[in-house]
Design an enzyme around this catalytic site. Structure first.
Site, PDB file in Angstrom:
ATOM      1  N   MET A  36      -0.969  -3.308   4.884  1.00  0.00           N
ATOM      2  CA  MET A  36      -2.258  -2.618   4.800  1.00  0.00           C
ATOM      3  C   MET A  36      -2.168  -1.402   3.879  1.00  0.00           C
ATOM      4  SD  MET A  36      -3.884  -2.756   8.609  1.00  0.00           S
ATOM      5  CE  MET A  36      -4.800  -4.192   9.171  1.00  0.00           C
TER       6      MET A  36
ATOM      7  N   ARG B  80      14.333 -18.687  -0.312  1.00  0.00           N
ATOM      8  CA  ARG B  80      12.902 -18.601  -0.625  1.00  0.00           C
ATOM      9  C   ARG B  80      12.537 -17.212  -1.128  1.00  0.00           C
ATOM     10  NH1 ARG B  80      10.874 -21.118   5.106  1.00  0.00           N
ATOM     11  NH2 ARG B  80      10.726 -23.284   4.438  1.00  0.00           N
TER      12      ARG B  80
ATOM     13  N   ASP C 149      -3.186   4.545   6.548  1.00  0.00           N
ATOM     14  CA  ASP C 149      -3.160   4.386   5.085  1.00  0.00           C
ATOM     15  C   ASP C 149      -2.613   5.620   4.357  1.00  0.00           C
ATOM     16  OD1 ASP C 149      -4.463   2.007   5.700  1.00  0.00           O
ATOM     17  OD2 ASP C 149      -6.449   2.812   5.264  1.00  0.00           O
TER      18      ASP C 149
HETATM   19  O1  F6P Z   1      -7.900   1.960   7.319  1.00  0.00           O
HETATM   20  C1  F6P Z   1      -7.010   1.352   8.194  1.00  0.00           C
HETATM   21  C2  F6P Z   1      -6.998  -0.148   8.003  1.00  0.00           C
HETATM   22  O2  F6P Z   1      -6.016  -0.677   8.865  1.00  0.00           O
HETATM   23  C3  F6P Z   1      -6.762  -0.586   6.563  1.00  0.00           C
HETATM   24  O3  F6P Z   1      -5.421  -0.485   6.171  1.00  0.00           O
HETATM   25  C4  F6P Z   1      -7.316  -1.987   6.604  1.00  0.00           C
HETATM   26  O4  F6P Z   1      -7.763  -2.400   5.325  1.00  0.00           O
HETATM   27  C5  F6P Z   1      -8.468  -1.860   7.549  1.00  0.00           C
HETATM   28  O5  F6P Z   1      -8.241  -0.718   8.338  1.00  0.00           O
HETATM   29  C6  F6P Z   1      -8.652  -3.053   8.434  1.00  0.00           C
HETATM   30  O6  F6P Z   1      -9.792  -2.871   9.184  1.00  0.00           O
HETATM   31  P1  F6P Z   1     -10.162  -3.782  10.445  1.00  0.00           P
HETATM   32  O7  F6P Z   1      -9.268  -3.402  11.585  1.00  0.00           O
HETATM   33  O8  F6P Z   1     -11.573  -3.466  10.719  1.00  0.00           O
HETATM   34  O9  F6P Z   1      -9.945  -5.208  10.030  1.00  0.00           O
END
Ligand code: F6P
Length: 362
Positions: free
Chosen positions: A184, A177, A143
Site C-alpha cells: 500500500m 521464480r 502511507d
Molecule cells: O490510506 C491508507 C490505505 O490503506 C492506502 O494505502 C490504500 O490505498 C487505501 O487506504 C485502501 O483503502 P480501503 O481500506 O478503503 O480499501
C-alpha cells in the site's frame, strides 16, 4: 485552576495501528486535568446520532494501547459535506449536512474535536473549522504521506510488509521464480521503499520514479548471471504504468477516493512475457493495516495524544500535532492539507538502495 474542557475525539479514513494508543493518551491526559472526553463513533456519525457518542474514562480505555484497529470505528465514506441518501429509485443523492454537524457539536457542549486522520480527514477538519468548530489534528496513516511529520501506523505497516517479503525469499528460491509483491501507500512510495530495502528486494518500483520494464528485467537477469535464480520485486500500489495509476472499480457509495490496485499483477505478467521466467504476484493489502502497533508506533501515538491535550491546554486550535524530532510541534491544518509528502528521489535511503544494487527500474 485552568479551563475544564469537554473534548470529542474521532477516527476517520482507513484505520492504522496506533489509533487506540492515541485515544488512550488523550483520555488519560485529559482526565488527569479534570476534563471530559467523549468518543464519536464511525467518523462523524456520532454527531448526527447521539447513541454513537461514548464517554471515555480511564477504565474504558484500559488495555487498548497494544490493540490494532480503533475502538471508535472509522469510515472513509463520512464526508459531512457530501452525505449519501438513497432515493427510492435506487440512485443516491448527496447533501451537505456540515452546518447541522457543527450545530450539534456546539449544542452538545464540546469545546474541541481531536481528529485522528490522514489528508482526507484533516481536510474535512479544516473545512469544518472554517464553520466555527475547533480541532486538533493527529496525523494517522500507514502511507506516511502527510507533510511536516512522520505519521503513526507507518512503522507497523513497514514491519509487516518486511516480514512478508522475508518469507517470500525461501519460496521464490525454491521454485526459481520472480515474486512481485504489491504494498500500500497510495501516491507515495514510503512503504515500498522501506520494506523493499529492509526485505532485500532486487527491484523496488515507486510512484516517484518512472520505471522501464526493460531495465527491471535486465536487473533480474543479473541475478541469473550471478547464480541467484530468483528475484523479489516490491511494487507500490501507486507505481505508474504508462504514466497512469492502476485502479480497481470503486463500488463504495459515498467514497470519493479512487481505489488503487493491480499493478503487481501487471508487472509480473510483463516480466514473464519478456523473460520467460516463472512469476507470481501477490497483494499484501490490509494485512499492512492490521495487528498490534510496533513499539515505535505505540510511543509515537502516545506522544501525539498527550501533545494534543497539551496543545488544547495551551489554547492552540486548528493545528495538527507534528513530530519534528525531538519535539512535537503545532502546525496549522491549513499548511498540511492537500499536500502529499512523497519520497525525495535524492534521499539517503534511495541512495542506499542504489549502492546495494537495488533497481528502481530507471
Ligand atoms: O490510506 C491508507 C490505505 O490503506 C492506502 O494505502 C490504500 O490505498 C487505501 O487506504 C485502501 O483503502 P480501503 O481500506 O478503503 O480499501
Amino acid at each position: 485552576m485552568g479551563n475544564r474542557f469537554r473534548i470529542a475525539i474521532n477516527t476517520g479514513g482507513g484505520d492504522a495501528p496506533g489509533l487506540n494508543a492515541v485515544i488512550y493518551a488523550v483520555t488519560m491526559a485529559a482526565h488527569g486535568r479534570g476534563w471530559e472526553v467523549h468518543g464519536i463513533q464511525q467518523g462523524y456519525a456520532g454527531l448526527y446520532d447521539t447513541s454513537k457518542i461514548v464517554p471515555l474514562t480511564p477504565d474504558k480505555v484500559a488495555g487498548i494501547v497494544s490493540r490494532g484497529g480503533t475502538i471508535l470505528g472509522t469510515t472513509n465514506k463520512g464526508d459531512p459535506f457530501r452525505r449519501p441518501y438513497p432515493r427510492s429509485d435506487g440512485t443516491i443523492e448527496y447533501r451537505d449536512d456540515s452546518t447541522k454537524l457543527v450545530e450539534n457539536f456546539k449544542r452538545l457542549g464540546f469545546d474541541v474535536m481531536v481528529a485522528l486522520g490522514g489528508d482526507g480527514s484533516l481536510s474535512l477538519a479544516h473545512k469544518l473549522s472554517q464553520k466555527g468548530m475547533d480541532f486538533i489534528g493527529v496525523p494517522k496513516t500507514i502511507d506516511n504521506d502527510l507533510v511536516s511529520t512522520q505519521t503513526f501506523g507507518f512503522d507497523t505497516a513497514v514491519s509487516t510488509a518486511t516480514e512478508c517479503i522475508d518469507k517470500l525469499h525461501s519460496t521464490a528460491a525454491a521454485h526459481e521464480r520472480v515474486m512481485v509483491v504489491e504494498v500500500m501507500g497510495r501516491y507515495a512510495g514510503w512503504i515500498a521503499l522501506h520494506s523493499g530495502v529492509a526485505g532485500d528486494a532486487d527491484v523496488i518500483l515507486i510512484p516517484e520514479i518512472p520505471f522501464d520494464m526493460e531495465k527491471v528485467c535486465r536487473r533480474l537477469g543479473e541475478n541469473e548471471i550471478g547464480g541467484k535464480r530468483y528475484g523479489i520485486v516490491v511494487v507500490a500500489e501507486g507505481a505508474k504504468v504508462d504514466g497512469g495509476f492502476v485502479t480497481k472499480a470503486n463500488e463504495d457509495v459515498g467514497r470519493s477516493e479512487v481505489m488503487l490496485g493491480g499493478v503487481a499483477d501487471w508487472v509480473a505478467k510483463e516480466i514473464h512475457r519478456r523473460t520467460g521466467k516463472e512469476t507470481r504476484s501477490l497483494v499484501l493489502g490490509h494485512l499492512q493495516r492490521g495487528g498490534s502497533p510496533t513499539t515505535w508506533d505505540r510511543l509515537l501515538s502516545l506522544r501525539f495524544g498527550a501533545a494534543a491535550v497539551r496543545f488544547i491546554a495551551e489554547g492552540k486550535r486548528n493545528v495538527m500535532v507534528a513530530w519534528q524530532p525531538p519535539d512535537m510541534k503545532a502546525v496549522p491544518l491549513a499548511d498540511v492539507i492537500g499536500r502529499t509528502k512523497t519520497v525525495p528521489t535524492d534521499s539517503d535511503t534511495i541512495q542506499t538502495c542504489r549502492d546495494l544494487g537495488i533497481s528502481f527500474g530507471d
